[in-house]
Design a protein around this motif. Structure first.
Motif, PDB file in Angstrom:
ATOM      1  N   THR A 107       0.843 -16.101   5.236  1.00 63.19           N
ATOM      2  CA  THR A 107       0.150 -15.570   6.416  1.00 63.19           C
ATOM      3  C   THR A 107      -1.359 -15.666   6.183  1.00 63.19           C
ATOM      4  O   THR A 107      -1.807 -15.981   5.082  1.00 63.19           O
ATOM      5  N   ARG A 108      -2.115 -15.352   7.248  1.00 63.91           N
ATOM      6  CA  ARG A 108      -3.565 -15.401   7.158  1.00 63.91           C
ATOM      7  C   ARG A 108      -4.077 -14.422   6.109  1.00 63.91           C
ATOM      8  O   ARG A 108      -5.035 -14.687   5.400  1.00 63.91           O
ATOM      9  N   THR A 109      -3.396 -13.262   6.005  1.00 63.56           N
ATOM     10  CA  THR A 109      -3.892 -12.199   5.127  1.00 63.56           C
ATOM     11  C   THR A 109      -3.223 -12.203   3.761  1.00 63.56           C
ATOM     12  O   THR A 109      -3.707 -11.561   2.833  1.00 63.56           O
ATOM     13  N   GLY A 110      -2.094 -12.906   3.633  1.00 64.64           N
ATOM     14  CA  GLY A 110      -1.349 -12.829   2.381  1.00 64.64           C
ATOM     15  C   GLY A 110      -0.404 -11.632   2.343  1.00 64.64           C
ATOM     16  O   GLY A 110       0.294 -11.428   1.366  1.00 64.64           O
ATOM     17  N   ASN A 111      -0.385 -10.805   3.427  1.00 64.58           N
ATOM     18  CA  ASN A 111       0.629  -9.750   3.507  1.00 64.58           C
ATOM     19  C   ASN A 111       1.307  -9.794   4.882  1.00 64.58           C
ATOM     20  O   ASN A 111       0.926 -10.590   5.736  1.00 64.58           O
ATOM     21  N   MET A 112       2.309  -8.930   5.099  1.00 72.39           N
ATOM     22  CA  MET A 112       3.133  -9.034   6.300  1.00 72.39           C
ATOM     23  C   MET A 112       2.774  -7.984   7.351  1.00 72.39           C
ATOM     24  O   MET A 112       3.516  -7.806   8.333  1.00 72.39           O
ATOM     25  N   ASP A 113       1.636  -7.313   7.194  1.00 70.24           N
ATOM     26  CA  ASP A 113       1.241  -6.285   8.154  1.00 70.24           C
ATOM     27  C   ASP A 113       1.058  -6.894   9.544  1.00 70.24           C
ATOM     28  O   ASP A 113       0.270  -7.834   9.711  1.00 70.24           O
ATOM     29  N   GLY A 114       1.764  -6.363  10.526  1.00 71.80           N
ATOM     30  CA  GLY A 114       1.603  -6.803  11.912  1.00 71.80           C
ATOM     31  C   GLY A 114       2.289  -8.122  12.232  1.00 71.80           C
ATOM     32  O   GLY A 114       2.143  -8.639  13.337  1.00 71.80           O
ATOM     33  N   VAL A 115       3.052  -8.678  11.297  1.00 73.18           N
ATOM     34  CA  VAL A 115       3.721  -9.961  11.554  1.00 73.18           C
ATOM     35  C   VAL A 115       5.016  -9.722  12.323  1.00 73.18           C
ATOM     36  O   VAL A 115       5.811  -8.843  11.958  1.00 73.18           O
ATOM     37  N   THR A 116       5.197 -10.481  13.412  1.00 67.82           N
ATOM     38  CA  THR A 116       6.411 -10.324  14.225  1.00 67.82           C
ATOM     39  C   THR A 116       7.215 -11.618  14.314  1.00 67.82           C
ATOM     40  O   THR A 116       8.365 -11.607  14.718  1.00 67.82           O
ATOM     41  N   VAL A 117       6.590 -12.738  13.964  1.00 65.19           N
ATOM     42  CA  VAL A 117       7.232 -14.049  14.126  1.00 65.19           C
ATOM     43  C   VAL A 117       7.130 -14.818  12.811  1.00 65.19           C
ATOM     44  O   VAL A 117       6.094 -14.771  12.144  1.00 65.19           O
ATOM     45  N   VAL A 122       1.781 -14.214  13.105  1.00 66.45           N
ATOM     46  CA  VAL A 122       2.714 -15.288  12.741  1.00 66.45           C
ATOM     47  C   VAL A 122       2.680 -15.536  11.229  1.00 66.45           C
ATOM     48  O   VAL A 122       1.610 -15.688  10.641  1.00 66.45           O
ATOM     49  N   ALA A 123       3.863 -15.571  10.615  1.00 66.32           N
ATOM     50  CA  ALA A 123       4.000 -16.032   9.230  1.00 66.32           C
ATOM     51  C   ALA A 123       4.551 -17.455   9.275  1.00 66.32           C
ATOM     52  O   ALA A 123       5.369 -17.772  10.137  1.00 66.32           O
ATOM     53  N   ALA A 124       4.089 -18.314   8.369  1.00 70.28           N
ATOM     54  CA  ALA A 124       4.572 -19.700   8.329  1.00 70.28           C
ATOM     55  C   ALA A 124       5.406 -19.914   7.076  1.00 70.28           C
ATOM     56  O   ALA A 124       5.127 -19.333   6.027  1.00 70.28           O
ATOM     57  N   ILE A 125       6.425 -20.759   7.202  1.00 68.54           N
ATOM     58  CA  ILE A 125       7.120 -21.276   6.018  1.00 68.54           C
ATOM     59  C   ILE A 125       6.651 -22.714   5.852  1.00 68.54           C
ATOM     60  O   ILE A 125       6.780 -23.526   6.761  1.00 68.54           O
ATOM     61  N   ALA A 126       6.065 -23.010   4.706  1.00 71.92           N
ATOM     62  CA  ALA A 126       5.532 -24.353   4.473  1.00 71.92           C
ATOM     63  C   ALA A 126       5.290 -24.506   2.975  1.00 71.92           C
ATOM     64  O   ALA A 126       5.511 -23.571   2.202  1.00 71.92           O
ATOM     65  N   SER A 127       4.854 -25.696   2.579  1.00 70.75           N
ATOM     66  CA  SER A 127       4.493 -25.908   1.182  1.00 70.75           C
ATOM     67  C   SER A 127       3.201 -25.157   0.901  1.00 70.75           C
ATOM     68  O   SER A 127       2.383 -24.938   1.796  1.00 70.75           O
ATOM     69  N   GLU A 128       3.000 -24.787  -0.356  1.00 70.95           N
ATOM     70  CA  GLU A 128       1.755 -24.115  -0.698  1.00 70.95           C
ATOM     71  C   GLU A 128       0.562 -25.039  -0.469  1.00 70.95           C
ATOM     72  O   GLU A 128      -0.546 -24.585  -0.216  1.00 70.95           O
ATOM     73  N   MET A 129       0.814 -26.339  -0.557  1.00 66.97           N
ATOM     74  CA  MET A 129      -0.271 -27.276  -0.305  1.00 66.97           C
ATOM     75  C   MET A 129      -0.756 -27.154   1.136  1.00 66.97           C
ATOM     76  O   MET A 129      -1.952 -27.134   1.393  1.00 66.97           O
ATOM     77  N   ALA A 130       0.191 -27.047   2.081  1.00 65.74           N
ATOM     78  CA  ALA A 130      -0.192 -26.853   3.481  1.00 65.74           C
ATOM     79  C   ALA A 130      -0.898 -25.512   3.641  1.00 65.74           C
ATOM     80  O   ALA A 130      -1.874 -25.392   4.391  1.00 65.74           O
ATOM     81  N   GLY A 131      -0.417 -24.504   2.942  1.00 69.96           N
ATOM     82  CA  GLY A 131      -1.037 -23.181   3.014  1.00 69.96           C
ATOM     83  C   GLY A 131      -2.479 -23.213   2.550  1.00 69.96           C
ATOM     84  O   GLY A 131      -3.372 -22.616   3.171  1.00 69.96           O
ATOM     85  N   GLU A 132      -2.708 -23.932   1.487  1.00 73.39           N
ATOM     86  CA  GLU A 132      -4.066 -24.087   0.949  1.00 73.39           C
ATOM     87  C   GLU A 132      -4.948 -24.751   2.002  1.00 73.39           C
ATOM     88  O   GLU A 132      -6.066 -24.322   2.260  1.00 73.39           O
ATOM     89  N   GLN A 133      -4.414 -25.791   2.614  1.00 76.61           N
ATOM     90  CA  GLN A 133      -5.187 -26.554   3.584  1.00 76.61           C
ATOM     91  C   GLN A 133      -5.620 -25.674   4.758  1.00 76.61           C
ATOM     92  O   GLN A 133      -6.725 -25.817   5.265  1.00 76.61           O
ATOM     93  N   TYR A 134      -4.745 -24.766   5.180  1.00 76.24           N
ATOM     94  CA  TYR A 134      -5.062 -23.933   6.328  1.00 76.24           C
ATOM     95  C   TYR A 134      -5.443 -22.513   5.916  1.00 76.24           C
ATOM     96  O   TYR A 134      -5.367 -21.586   6.710  1.00 76.24           O
ATOM     97  N   LYS A 135      -5.811 -22.356   4.636  1.00 77.37           N
ATOM     98  CA  LYS A 135      -6.381 -21.097   4.137  1.00 77.37           C
ATOM     99  C   LYS A 135      -5.447 -19.908   4.343  1.00 77.37           C
ATOM    100  O   LYS A 135      -5.874 -18.830   4.776  1.00 77.37           O
ATOM    101  N   LEU A 136      -4.166 -20.112   4.085  1.00 78.49           N
ATOM    102  CA  LEU A 136      -3.202 -19.024   4.189  1.00 78.49           C
ATOM    103  C   LEU A 136      -3.007 -18.371   2.826  1.00 78.49           C
ATOM    104  O   LEU A 136      -3.192 -19.009   1.788  1.00 78.49           O
ATOM    105  N   GLY A 137      -2.616 -17.096   2.847  1.00 77.84           N
ATOM    106  CA  GLY A 137      -2.277 -16.391   1.619  1.00 77.84           C
ATOM    107  C   GLY A 137      -0.767 -16.391   1.423  1.00 77.84           C
ATOM    108  O   GLY A 137      -0.010 -16.308   2.388  1.00 77.84           O
ATOM    109  N   VAL A 138      -0.322 -16.497   0.174  1.00 78.98           N
ATOM    110  CA  VAL A 138       1.106 -16.557  -0.122  1.00 78.98           C
ATOM    111  C   VAL A 138       1.680 -15.138  -0.167  1.00 78.98           C
ATOM    112  O   VAL A 138       1.241 -14.315  -0.965  1.00 78.98           O
ATOM    113  N   VAL A 139       2.640 -14.855   0.703  1.00 79.60           N
ATOM    114  CA  VAL A 139       3.349 -13.574   0.667  1.00 79.60           C
ATOM    115  C   VAL A 139       4.432 -13.648  -0.408  1.00 79.60           C
ATOM    116  O   VAL A 139       4.598 -12.754  -1.225  1.00 79.60           O
TER     117      VAL A 139
END
Lengths: 356, 356
Positions: free
Chosen positions: A175-185, A228-245
């Motif tokens: 997710t954007r924050t690296g945690n699941m607060d407020g995530v519904t999808v 929104v939380a995404a399921i993707a490779s960590e490489m994609a997460g890095e590219q879009y500046k997501l934090g790993v939950v």
């Protein structure tokens, strides 16, 4: 402790000296092999021979080292010896540090020249033109299915397949924050959602699951929307500046992507091989079923069958088929001869050792 | 050709069988070492011992294999044997497939558990907390200089340095289109511009060279403006969808980034070591010069000296100093004792084997 360790380390040092001596003798023999091959312009890299050596050491391995790690050591030994004859140049979809590069090392060991390319097209071009001896391209991605551009180019170019490599691929929840607060999808490609469903049921049963076109798109959505939380490779997460939950949430820890090794080399049988074909038939009822009958008749197993809409030419669909065995085997050769007679279009992409 | 190759391959197969046998015996000895270590809770990974083995095989290597490739093979042998005792867990700045991960494999071989982290802070946290046995963090990047966050955390945490790894880093010239049509400016960090100046003079002497804060910023500029070419890693180019005009344009093909291996392990002397320190002095004329006098007096070479503005505490600057030798060596110990007396702040970050 030192008193007890010293005699053990002396023995290890003595074994290392013997291994070093054997490596040197092996390398000199490899040089002789190189001279024989040079006389006849024979290829430096023989995938079937290397596959046989790797299978052999795994079979005869007395332990306690796991077979996989013995193979890693022997892959590096063969790679280093091969580089004495000639350093093989391998094109791949760059940049450095991707799964594609990892596939290069898994097939060729680390003593190679790497040629990172900006697109799959360029990998094919470099390989066709001889700038690279081989190319490594993704064929089938367990989260996105077939890599269509690769399939199209296999049809359109003169390169053939001389090997395949499977690489472990992991999905992470991000997710954007690296945690699941407020995530519904939770968003991902439908295959990735399917591959993580047990884990999702266990940990986040309440989340809406939204299937999107690709995991990369899910990562973009998550980067724009904190719900929104995404399921993707960590490489994609890095590219879009997501934090790993949570990393590695796929239910099957052996989730894999397959890569093809392309080039101009006809691989000889290794004893455990696979053959890839492309076929087309006129679009009428039962045509595909009839087309494949010779395989069953000759006892040849089909391990993969994939249809792809034709983008050029006469046929509506092309069929990508993998079968067990090598074209030099009698049953396979007979089945393919009949199959060719029935097909409107027929191309053997290559016979090559099954990936380890 | 087959007639000539067969006897050579028979000999190679026989050598492989002997290597396999020796690997198995070495692994059993490594297990005994593990039992001895377990009795005394001694660490599984001994960087100084592995560095000695790798240097030893390089020195005694009779050829024809290059020393570097013999070391690669032995690194994998030690990694596999070590994993029989315990699989070492290593935290690094993820995702998978980065130069940091490459540094992990270069230090530990491939038989390790990798723990990718989203930030340098998290690598330190995982290592301090014992979630990972070791962490690998960038210390000095030849295109961006010191990695400041790493330096700050080395000061602020209890981890020490137990090894270092140098990784080759390449610069590429990239634009939005992949060609140089309409390009008038080439942007990069000033160090990257400097590192590519011979190549730029030769190929694009007419372009304006613009120094920016980082190579990543140059990549962003190029992605927004077709008149700008960026010098950056291909990984950055991929991230910002740039095309490669020319890869590997750095004048020095041996351009490197240094990584530190952090943990809790005091490394013993390996025979060729380096020690890292942090110092502070009151801000008065000649203070730094006087501070360093003990090193010269005891014949200890300083290989790196870097000042960094303090962000917390009493001192204006901290000085990061690397010296040759190990704290267990008499000259180094004496020099450091005097240095400590003179310094307002003094911390040894670790003594460890020089990278190969």
């Amino acid at each position: 402790m030192t008193d007890k360790l010293t005699p053990l380390r002396v023995q290890i040092d003595s074994i290392d000296a013997q291994i070093l001596d054997l490596l040197s003798r092996r390398a000199r023999l490899a040089q002789e092999v190189g001279h024989v091959k040079a006389e006849t312009h024979a290829p430096v890299f023989r995938p079937e021979r290397e596959a046989q050596v790797l299978r052999g050491v795994a079979e005869r391995n007395p332990g306690p080292l796991p077979a996989r790690e013995v193979q890693t050591i022997f892959r590096e030994i063969m790679s280093a010896c091969r580089a004495l004859e000639k350093r093989v140049t391998v094109a791949f979809l760059g940049p450095s540090g991707t799964f594609s590069e990892q596939a290069v090392f898994q097939q060729f060991g680390s003593a190679v020249e790497c040629l990172p390319c900006v697109s799959i097209d360029e990998v094919f071009r470099a390989t066709e033109a001889g700038t690279a001896d081989f190319g490594v391209v993704p064929v089938e991605n367990s989260s996105e299915g077939a890599v269509n551009r690769t399939l199209d180019l296999m049809l359109a170019t003169t390169t053939i397949i001389s090997g395949e490599v499977a690489i472990a691929v992991h999905h992470s929840l991000m997710t954007r924050t690296g945690n699941m607060d407020g995530v519904t999808v939770v968003a991902a490609h439908s295959q990735a959602l399917a591959q993580c469903q047990v884990w999702l049921n266990q940990h986040y049963p309440q989340l809406e699951r939204r299937a999107v076109a690709s995991n990369a798109e899910a990562a973009v959505m998550a980067s724009n929307d904190a719900s929104v939380a995404a399921i993707a490779s960590e490489m994609a997460g890095e590219q879009y500046k997501l934090g790993v939950v949570q990393a590695h949430i796929q239910d099957d820890p052996h989730n894999r992507t397959r890569f093809a090794v392309i080039g101009h080399l006809q691989t000889n049988p290794s004893g455990s091989d696979q053959t890839s074909l492309v076929l087309a038939v006129p679009n009428k009822a039962g045509a595909v079923y009839n087309l494949l009958a010779p395989l069953a008749r000759h006892g040849v197993s089909m391990t993969r069958f994939e249809s792809r809409p034709a983008r050029i030419g006469t046929w509506e669909y092309y069929f990508y088929v993998d079968i067990e065995g090598h074209v030099h085997q009698a049953a396979v050769a007979s089945a393919l001869a009949e199959l060719k007679d029935n097909a409107a279009f027929f191309k053997v992409l290559g016979s090559y050792p099954l990936s380890l």
